[in-house]
Design a protein around this motif. Structure first.
Motif, PDB file in Angstrom:
ATOM      1  N   PHE A 271       0.832  -1.203   0.000  1.00 25.09           N
ATOM      2  CA  PHE A 271       0.000   0.000   0.000  1.00 25.09           C
ATOM      3  C   PHE A 271       0.872   1.260   0.000  1.00 25.09           C
ATOM      4  CE2 PHE A 271      -2.504   3.229   2.304  1.00 25.09           C
ATOM      5  CZ  PHE A 271      -3.647   3.261   1.512  1.00 25.09           C
ATOM      6  N   LEU A 272       1.913   1.275   0.847  1.00 24.76           N
ATOM      7  CA  LEU A 272       2.815   2.419   0.921  1.00 24.76           C
ATOM      8  C   LEU A 272       3.632   2.563  -0.366  1.00 24.76           C
ATOM      9  CD1 LEU A 272       3.993   1.944   4.612  1.00 24.76           C
ATOM     10  CD2 LEU A 272       2.680   3.892   3.744  1.00 24.76           C
ATOM     11  N   ASP A 273       4.009   1.429  -0.974  1.00 27.85           N
ATOM     12  CA  ASP A 273       4.722   1.468  -2.253  1.00 27.85           C
ATOM     13  C   ASP A 273       3.894   2.193  -3.312  1.00 27.85           C
ATOM     14  OD1 ASP A 273       6.914   0.096  -1.288  1.00 27.85           O
ATOM     15  OD2 ASP A 273       6.275  -1.863  -2.050  1.00 27.85           O
ATOM     16  N   GLN A 274       2.604   1.846  -3.367  1.00 26.69           N
ATOM     17  CA  GLN A 274       1.732   2.450  -4.386  1.00 26.69           C
ATOM     18  C   GLN A 274       1.559   3.944  -4.138  1.00 26.69           C
ATOM     19  OE1 GLN A 274      -1.937   0.294  -5.076  1.00 26.69           O
ATOM     20  NE2 GLN A 274      -0.940  -1.663  -4.689  1.00 26.69           N
ATOM     21  N   LEU A 275       1.393   4.331  -2.890  1.00 21.76           N
ATOM     22  CA  LEU A 275       1.277   5.761  -2.576  1.00 21.76           C
ATOM     23  C   LEU A 275       2.550   6.507  -2.953  1.00 21.76           C
ATOM     24  CD1 LEU A 275      -0.504   5.905   0.914  1.00 21.76           C
ATOM     25  CD2 LEU A 275      -1.449   6.554  -1.308  1.00 21.76           C
ATOM     26  N   TYR A 276       3.686   5.898  -2.674  1.00 21.84           N
ATOM     27  CA  TYR A 276       4.965   6.536  -2.964  1.00 21.84           C
ATOM     28  C   TYR A 276       5.182   6.683  -4.476  1.00 21.84           C
ATOM     29  CZ  TYR A 276      10.042   6.794  -3.646  1.00 21.84           C
ATOM     30  OH  TYR A 276      11.305   7.136  -4.068  1.00 21.84           O
ATOM     31  N   LEU A 277       4.830   5.638  -5.227  1.00 19.18           N
ATOM     32  CA  LEU A 277       5.099   5.643  -6.671  1.00 19.18           C
ATOM     33  C   LEU A 277       4.047   6.403  -7.470  1.00 19.18           C
ATOM     34  CD1 LEU A 277       6.227   1.926  -7.077  1.00 19.18           C
ATOM     35  CD2 LEU A 277       7.689   3.959  -7.244  1.00 19.18           C
ATOM     36  N   TYR A 278       2.775   6.286  -7.059  1.00 21.06           N
ATOM     37  CA  TYR A 278       1.692   6.806  -7.903  1.00 21.06           C
ATOM     38  C   TYR A 278       0.830   7.869  -7.226  1.00 21.06           C
ATOM     39  CZ  TYR A 278       2.971   2.343  -9.984  1.00 21.06           C
ATOM     40  OH  TYR A 278       3.681   1.288 -10.511  1.00 21.06           O
ATOM     41  N   GLY A 279       1.052   8.078  -5.930  1.00 15.69           N
ATOM     42  CA  GLY A 279       0.255   9.060  -5.223  1.00 15.69           C
ATOM     43  C   GLY A 279      -1.107   8.558  -4.825  1.00 15.69           C
ATOM     44  N   LYS A 280      -1.441   7.335  -5.180  1.00 16.34           N
ATOM     45  CA  LYS A 280      -2.707   6.719  -4.779  1.00 16.34           C
ATOM     46  C   LYS A 280      -2.514   5.214  -4.754  1.00 16.34           C
ATOM     47  CE  LYS A 280      -4.501   6.626  -9.526  1.00 16.34           C
ATOM     48  NZ  LYS A 280      -5.630   6.998 -10.410  1.00 16.34           N
ATOM     49  N   ALA A 281      -3.452   4.510  -4.123  1.00 20.07           N
ATOM     50  CA  ALA A 281      -3.315   3.062  -3.988  1.00 20.07           C
ATOM     51  C   ALA A 281      -4.657   2.391  -4.171  1.00 20.07           C
ATOM     52  CB  ALA A 281      -2.742   2.713  -2.616  1.00 20.07           C
ATOM     53  N   GLY A 282      -4.615   1.243  -4.846  1.00 23.08           N
ATOM     54  CA  GLY A 282      -5.809   0.420  -4.967  1.00 23.08           C
ATOM     55  C   GLY A 282      -5.807  -0.635  -3.880  1.00 23.08           C
ATOM     56  N   LYS A 283      -6.488  -1.738  -4.132  1.00 26.31           N
ATOM     57  CA  LYS A 283      -6.525  -2.819  -3.149  1.00 26.31           C
ATOM     58  C   LYS A 283      -5.218  -3.599  -3.203  1.00 26.31           C
ATOM     59  CE  LYS A 283     -11.532  -3.560  -3.024  1.00 26.31           C
ATOM     60  NZ  LYS A 283     -12.616  -4.555  -3.204  1.00 26.31           N
ATOM     61  N   THR A 284      -4.728  -3.986  -2.028  1.00 28.23           N
ATOM     62  CA  THR A 284      -3.517  -4.794  -1.988  1.00 28.23           C
ATOM     63  C   THR A 284      -3.836  -6.224  -2.405  1.00 28.23           C
ATOM     64  OG1 THR A 284      -3.913  -5.207   0.358  1.00 28.23           O
ATOM     65  CG2 THR A 284      -2.425  -3.409  -0.211  1.00 28.23           C
ATOM     66  N   THR A 285      -2.796  -6.938  -2.848  1.00 30.76           N
ATOM     67  CA  THR A 285      -3.025  -8.258  -3.449  1.00 30.76           C
ATOM     68  C   THR A 285      -2.280  -9.373  -2.741  1.00 30.76           C
ATOM     69  OG1 THR A 285      -1.203  -7.867  -4.990  1.00 30.76           O
ATOM     70  CG2 THR A 285      -3.409  -7.255  -5.724  1.00 30.76           C
ATOM     71  N   ILE A 286      -1.724  -9.118  -1.559  1.00 32.61           N
ATOM     72  CA  ILE A 286      -0.986 -10.149  -0.849  1.00 32.61           C
ATOM     73  C   ILE A 286      -1.956 -11.213  -0.347  1.00 32.61           C
ATOM     74  CG2 ILE A 286       0.540 -10.614   1.102  1.00 32.61           C
ATOM     75  CD1 ILE A 286       1.826  -8.920  -1.038  1.00 32.61           C
ATOM     76  N   ASN A 287      -1.623 -12.471  -0.571  1.00 27.18           N
ATOM     77  CA  ASN A 287      -2.445 -13.578  -0.099  1.00 27.18           C
ATOM     78  C   ASN A 287      -1.704 -14.371   0.957  1.00 27.18           C
ATOM     79  OD1 ASN A 287      -4.607 -13.134  -1.943  1.00 27.18           O
ATOM     80  ND2 ASN A 287      -3.349 -14.064  -3.550  1.00 27.18           N
ATOM     81  N   GLU A 288      -2.443 -15.121   1.750  1.00 25.96           N
ATOM     82  CA  GLU A 288      -1.838 -16.006   2.740  1.00 25.96           C
ATOM     83  C   GLU A 288      -1.353 -17.258   2.036  1.00 25.96           C
ATOM     84  OE1 GLU A 288      -4.808 -16.669   5.646  1.00 25.96           O
ATOM     85  OE2 GLU A 288      -5.027 -14.553   6.125  1.00 25.96           O
ATOM     86  N   LEU A 289      -0.095 -17.581   2.245  1.00 26.91           N
ATOM     87  CA  LEU A 289       0.504 -18.738   1.602  1.00 26.91           C
ATOM     88  C   LEU A 289       1.197 -19.600   2.635  1.00 26.91           C
ATOM     89  CD1 LEU A 289       2.202 -16.934  -1.425  1.00 26.91           C
ATOM     90  CD2 LEU A 289       0.066 -18.212  -1.469  1.00 26.91           C
ATOM     91  N   GLY A 290       1.342 -20.861   2.318  1.00 24.55           N
ATOM     92  CA  GLY A 290       2.152 -21.744   3.149  1.00 24.55           C
ATOM     93  C   GLY A 290       1.346 -22.581   4.108  1.00 24.55           C
ATOM     94  N   GLU A 291       1.488 -23.877   3.989  1.00 27.07           N
ATOM     95  CA  GLU A 291       0.825 -24.791   4.888  1.00 27.07           C
ATOM     96  C   GLU A 291       1.768 -25.940   5.157  1.00 27.07           C
ATOM     97  OE1 GLU A 291      -3.241 -26.875   4.574  1.00 27.07           O
ATOM     98  OE2 GLU A 291      -3.595 -24.824   3.927  1.00 27.07           O
ATOM     99  N   GLU A 292       1.996 -26.255   6.425  1.00 24.98           N
ATOM    100  CA  GLU A 292       2.960 -27.279   6.773  1.00 24.98           C
ATOM    101  C   GLU A 292       2.396 -28.661   6.480  1.00 24.98           C
ATOM    102  OE1 GLU A 292       5.994 -28.790   7.136  1.00 24.98           O
ATOM    103  OE2 GLU A 292       6.268 -26.812   8.008  1.00 24.98           O
ATOM    104  N   THR A 293       3.253 -29.539   5.971  1.00 24.79           N
ATOM    105  CA  THR A 293       2.888 -30.936   5.774  1.00 24.79           C
ATOM    106  C   THR A 293       3.900 -31.797   6.506  1.00 24.79           C
ATOM    107  OG1 THR A 293       4.205 -31.119   3.745  1.00 24.79           O
ATOM    108  CG2 THR A 293       1.890 -30.486   3.511  1.00 24.79           C
ATOM    109  N   PHE A 294       3.487 -33.016   6.850  1.00 20.52           N
ATOM    110  CA  PHE A 294       4.334 -33.875   7.650  1.00 20.52           C
ATOM    111  C   PHE A 294       4.456 -35.261   7.034  1.00 20.52           C
ATOM    112  CE2 PHE A 294       2.557 -30.702  10.522  1.00 20.52           C
ATOM    113  CZ  PHE A 294       3.713 -30.200  11.084  1.00 20.52           C
ATOM    114  N   ALA A 295       4.646 -35.317   5.701  1.00 18.35           N
ATOM    115  CA  ALA A 295       4.873 -36.597   5.045  1.00 18.35           C
ATOM    116  C   ALA A 295       6.207 -37.161   5.511  1.00 18.35           C
ATOM    117  CB  ALA A 295       4.889 -36.413   3.532  1.00 18.35           C
ATOM    118  N   GLU A 296       6.215 -38.433   5.889  1.00 17.49           N
ATOM    119  CA  GLU A 296       7.434 -39.042   6.398  1.00 17.49           C
ATOM    120  C   GLU A 296       8.432 -39.271   5.281  1.00 17.49           C
ATOM    121  OE1 GLU A 296       6.910 -42.560   8.623  1.00 17.49           O
ATOM    122  OE2 GLU A 296       5.490 -41.691  10.029  1.00 17.49           O
TER     123      GLU A 296
END
Length: 396
Positions: free
Chosen positions: A363-388
């Motif tokens: 969000f701050l990157d967009q304000l700094y570069l363009y003077g305005k910001a849309g919706k951020t696009t970061i998603n939650e990633l990563g899930e632990e698995t325990f395959a032996e």
């Protein structure tokens, strides 16, 4: 000119990879657990009481950040710090591999690069510290290999021998035959082990030797931080039990080296997915029916490990305020927005702390570069698995 330290902080946070610098500047969150850790470090520094603890948390909720905060706190207490992550190459059931990784990632107080052998090289034969270490190696360890090795290290003038013996202290263990040959050449007498050393059985001697060395060199203790502990869940059944046995040497005061504090960071799902899901107590009864301790105690500690709770609203606001301040310093601008606006911009990033932080930076990157910001696009990633992993022959 832009602030280099602030730029480093923002780029580290943007990548989602925690760092010691981030831990230094974002250390106010979770005051309760930090108070407990601080008290434990004080017990090591002031009373020499060793021990360890396990923390658990969901992916992205700040386990690694907390370890980095402890790293800085330990250094401020004039303590030596080692920091590693478990991996396929550094499995907890192979203590000699863990030792090598720990030694290669050991930091003296206020040093940004790992390493301490340059301090060891300053100790001359006949010095007070050298004599104390020889006495300790001869009388206080399970084997006396380190007595013969360290005595040879102190006396040899051969560069190749010196390199070989130093490599052993760093975890590249020298075989018994060459060590005996070196010792005989220097002292004109044979090596007579009280117990034959093998790295699979007696690697604990090296941890004890190093912890004693650090205290003799004037440091206030040794802090060992181990991340990604949940990767034990991918080991085979017997290997996992052996990993728990090895953990006891870092967690239980009666088994720890002197003046040490160890901390393991673990996925919050380990209890359900591994201890319960893979029936660890039943496995222990099946494989080690007559010698369940200390494995059972470690399993109990894993199951009771305190979980990092999500930050409070106030704590999140404090983190976002600092991010806004660092972003301005990093790119030489003044973010003209209210904290409430920045908080709103992180709502679409999900509930994880890591994604909230990255959303705020986008969000701050967009304000700094363009003077305005849309919706951020970061998603939650990563899930632990325990395959032996496929069991190795030595697991049977």
């Amino acid at each position: 000119m832009y602030d280099k330290e602030a730029r480093h902080i923002i780029e580290a946070l943007r990548s989602g990879i925690s760092s010691r610098a981030v831990g230094q500047y974002f250390s106010e969150a979770r005051p309760k657990i930090m108070k407990e850790i601080s008290d434990r470090l004080d017990m090591v520094c002031e009373q020499g009481k060793s021990g360890g603890m396990i923390i658990s948390g969901k992916y992205g909720e700040g386990k690694t950040h907390l370890l980095n905060t402890v790293f800085n706190l330990a250094h401020s207490n004039h303590m030596v710090v080692s920091y590693i992550s478990l991996s396929k190459e550094t499995p907890m059931d192979k203590l000699y591999l863990v030792y090598e990784k720990i030694i290669r990632n050991t930091y003296l107080p206020q040093r940004k690069q790992p390493g301490f052998m340059f301090e060891l090289e300053k100790l001359s034969a006949g010095s007070e510290v050298a004599n104390e270490m020889l006495l300790y190696a001869a009388k206080q360890l399970e084997t006396d290999k380190l007595y013969y090795l360290y005595r040879s290290y102190l006396r040899t003038e051969d560069a190749d021998e010196k390199f070989l013996l130093q490599a052993d202290l760093e975890g590249d263990f020298v075989a018994n035959a060459p060590l005996k040959k070196i010792y005989r050449r220097i002292f004109n007498e044979p090596v007579k082990y009280n117990v034959n050393f093998t790295k699979t059985k007696y690697c604990g001697d090296y941890f004890s030797f190093m912890s004693h060395l650090f205290t003799q060199m004037g440091y206030h203790g040794w802090v060992i931080l181990i991340d990604e502990t949940e990767l034990m869940g991918r080991l085979s059944k017997k290997a996992r039990l052996n990993a728990y046995r090895n953990m006891a040497g870092f967690l239980l005061p009666e088994k720890c080296p002197e003046s040490t504090f160890s901390m393991f960071a673990l996925s919050a799902s380990y209890q359900e997915d591994v201890i319960e899901g893979k029936h660890e107590y039943e496995n222990l009864e099946e494989i080690y029916p007559q010698e369940q301790e200390p494995i059972k105690t470690v399993l109990d500690l894993l199951g009771k490990a305190p979980q990092l709770l999500p930050l409070t609203r106030e704590e999140i606001h404090e983190v976002l305020y600092k991010i806004q301040d660092f972003h301005g310093k990093a790119y030489e601008w003044t973010p003209n927005l209210s904290l409430a606006s920045l908080v709103d911009a992180t709502q679409s990033g999900g509930y994880l702390l890591r994604t909230k932080i990255r959303s705020a930076i986008e969000f701050l990157d967009q304000l700094y570069l363009y003077g305005k910001a849309g919706k951020t696009t970061i998603n939650e990633l990563g899930e632990e698995t325990f395959a032996e992993e496929v069991p190795l022959p030595e697991d049977f």
